[in-house]
Scaffold this motif. Structure first.
Motif, mmCIF file in Angstrom:
data_model
loop_
_atom_site.group_PDB
_atom_site.id
_atom_site.type_symbol
_atom_site.label_atom_id
_atom_site.label_comp_id
_atom_site.label_asym_id
_atom_site.label_seq_id
_atom_site.Cartn_x
_atom_site.Cartn_y
_atom_site.Cartn_z
ATOM 1 N N ASP A 7 33.702 -13.013 8.255
ATOM 2 C CA ASP A 7 32.611 -12.234 7.662
ATOM 3 C C ASP A 7 31.647 -13.121 6.877
ATOM 4 O OD1 ASP A 7 33.457 -9.822 8.699
ATOM 5 O OD2 ASP A 7 34.698 -9.332 6.960
ATOM 6 N N GLU A 8 32.198 -14.044 6.089
ATOM 7 C CA GLU A 8 31.331 -14.942 5.323
ATOM 8 C C GLU A 8 30.544 -15.859 6.250
ATOM 9 O OE1 GLU A 8 33.595 -15.758 1.124
ATOM 10 O OE2 GLU A 8 34.632 -16.402 2.952
ATOM 11 N N GLU A 33 27.695 -13.949 7.934
ATOM 12 C CA GLU A 33 26.536 -13.780 7.036
ATOM 13 C C GLU A 33 25.758 -15.080 6.910
ATOM 14 O OE1 GLU A 33 25.177 -11.266 5.843
ATOM 15 O OE2 GLU A 33 26.591 -9.701 5.317
ATOM 16 N N THR A 75 23.867 -15.761 10.167
ATOM 17 C CA THR A 75 22.763 -14.817 10.350
ATOM 18 C C THR A 75 21.608 -15.131 9.418
ATOM 19 O OG1 THR A 75 24.328 -13.089 10.991
ATOM 20 C CG2 THR A 75 22.136 -12.367 10.309
ATOM 21 N N SER A 135 19.645 -17.063 0.495
ATOM 22 C CA SER A 135 20.692 -16.059 0.364
ATOM 23 C C SER A 135 21.935 -16.665 -0.252
ATOM 24 C CB SER A 135 21.061 -15.491 1.743
ATOM 25 O OG SER A 135 19.918 -15.046 2.448
ATOM 26 N N VAL A 170 26.099 -15.981 -0.394
ATOM 27 C CA VAL A 170 27.114 -15.290 0.399
ATOM 28 C C VAL A 170 28.483 -15.562 -0.204
ATOM 29 C CG1 VAL A 170 28.251 -15.152 2.656
ATOM 30 C CG2 VAL A 170 25.772 -15.443 2.532
ATOM 31 N N SER A 187 23.934 -6.774 0.719
ATOM 32 C CA SER A 187 25.077 -6.145 1.369
ATOM 33 C C SER A 187 26.273 -6.387 0.457
ATOM 34 C CB SER A 187 25.321 -6.741 2.763
ATOM 35 O OG SER A 187 25.910 -8.026 2.672
ATOM 36 N N LYS A 199 26.483 -10.370 0.315
ATOM 37 C CA LYS A 199 25.323 -11.266 0.271
ATOM 38 C C LYS A 199 24.161 -10.635 -0.471
ATOM 39 C CE LYS A 199 22.410 -9.369 3.567
ATOM 40 N NZ LYS A 199 20.968 -9.063 3.530
ATOM 41 N N SER A 253 19.907 -11.529 -0.456
ATOM 42 C CA SER A 253 18.846 -12.360 0.121
ATOM 43 C C SER A 253 17.528 -12.084 -0.573
ATOM 44 C CB SER A 253 18.685 -12.068 1.622
ATOM 45 O OG SER A 253 19.841 -12.379 2.341
#
Length: 413
Positions: free
Chosen positions: A198-199, A202, A205, A343, A345, A376, A379, A381
């Motif tokens: 998951d990290e 992020e 992305t 961002s 994370v 989210s 994260k 941004s």
């Protein structure tokens, strides 16, 4: 006998000497008792050269012909690497994406893999061959050559590892793992020995170039054991897997940045319930990816909507909006370019309140203007001026306690 999929990026195969070095590394893996499938990108900056050649001919190259053009870069790499292995006495065979059984959507320049028939690969492996596959490409169900988008070779490697049920997938690049920030911007960035799917998803992305987001997504979905390592050294890399258990002391695991961002504002839209859905459905139909979205009331019956897109998509986005202006009923659309996104994370953000406030305070103290914000669970941004990006990344890295005592190492050019 275990099966390993290894992927080597453009820097790793950028010269004949580097291709020969990759061949020796692959041979060493075979001699250790493994079957090996290798995925390679185009040599060095050859894809950029091909894109530049196309743009010298036309400002808007046909997507189908761009796929025909760009897939030639990987075909050069697979042939040369196969020859290098054969010269070392190792039986090997090269395969394009379609020869390797990779089927994609019928979309040019950024298709998604729909299925893989691993039969050709398994047949070659059974004969004791190393299989060298061209990354970034496949074939649609109607027989058209397609590409997966820039960085798609990572996705090819992980998808093949999943289809073949490989024991692990190794991504070789010009850094020796996943760092807390880009070492080329933050010299004190440090390597993470382990990071969760998951990290990593992020970070990828949000602009961390070490892995393609769809590759991480595929690895998570199919539970592919993934490792990022350097092509130019023997250091241990970064393992990517289930929930992180080695860096739990960090609230924030890394800082990502994207230096190609634009803000589009659609003004004087009707304040109707379906106005937003119509706007973003129209953009989605044109395969335009939208990121941060902000809506603001203007007058009682109108509203303004701002959203971010890739800097490369500005002209096309404005063209699409202008084309559908009448049906979308907005007044005008404008673009603000030369922006970036930074961002933070970290899975630790879920249970630690005040992280966003700390980020905003840090940026304010560094004199960084925040234009848009998106959050989210793991994260936060901020869209900021491009000129302030590097200062913002360094300030955030220090503020969240990520600086290492020794400078990070970056390999290659």
């Amino acid at each position: 006998m275990s099966l390993i999929v290894q992927k080597f990026g453009g820097t790793s195969v950028g010269t004949i000497e580097r291709i020969q070095a990759v061949a020796r590394r692959v041979l060493s893996t075979v001699q250790s008792g493994h079957q090996v499938v290798v995925v390679v990108s185009a040599m060095g900056k050859s894809t950029d050269v091909l894109v530049d050649m196309a743009r010298q001919i036309t400002g808007e190259p046909d997507p189908r012909e761009m796929d025909m053009l760009l897939t030639t870069g990987e075909q050069v790499s697979i042939a040369l690497l196969t020859m290098a292995l054969q010269e070392l006495g190792q039986s090997a065979v090269s395969m394009t994406g379609w020869q390797a059984g990779i089927t994609t959507e019928e979309v040019h320049t950024k298709a998604r893999i729909t299925q893989i028939d691993p039969t050709p690969l398994r047949d070659a492996l059974a004969k004791g061959k190393v299989v060298i596959v061209a990354g970034f490409q496949g074939i649609s169900s109607d027989g058209q050559i397609t590409t997966l988008g820039r960085g798609g070779s990572d996705t090819t490697a992980v998808a093949l590892a999943a289809a073949l049920q490989a024991d692990r997938c190794e991504i070789y690049t010009d850094v020796d793992g996943v760092y807390t920030a880009d070492p080329r911007i933050v010299s004190s960035a440090r390597k993470l020995p382990y990071i969760s799917y998951d990290e990593m998803l992020e970070l990828a992305t949000l602009g961390a170039g070490v892995l393609h987001p769809r590759a991480v997504e595929c690895a998570k979905q199919h539970r592919v054991s993934l490792t990022v390592r350097s092509s130019f050294g023997t250091e241990e890399g970064t393992m990517i897997g289930e929930e992180s258990n080695m860096e739990q002391g960090l609230v924030v695991s890394g800082i990502a940045h994207d230096k190609s961002v634009a803000k589009i504002t659609v003004a004087d839209m009707p304040a109707k319930l379906n106005a937003m859905s119509r706007l973003f459905a129209t953009l989605a139909e044109e395969h335009i990816n939208v990121d941060v979205i902000v809506q603001s009331a203007y007058e009682a019956n109108t509203t303004n909507v701002s959203f971010s897109v890739s800097g490369e998509e500005v002209k096309r986005t404005l063209d699409v909006l202008l084309k559908h202006r009448e049906e979308l009923e907005f007044g005008y659309a404008v673009a603000e370019e030369d922006l970036a996104k930074v961002s933070i994370v970290g899975a630790g953000m879920i249970t630690n309140p005040g992280v966003a406030a700390r980020m905003f305070t840090c940026l304010a103290e560094a004199g960084v203007e925040i234009k848009m914000v998106s959050t989210s669970e793991i994260k936060v941004s901020c869209v900021i001026p491009l000129a302030q990006m590097e200062a913002a990344v360094r300030s955030l890295h220090t503020s969240f306690g990520l600086d290492a005592k020794e400078a990070a190492m970056v390999y290659g050019v």
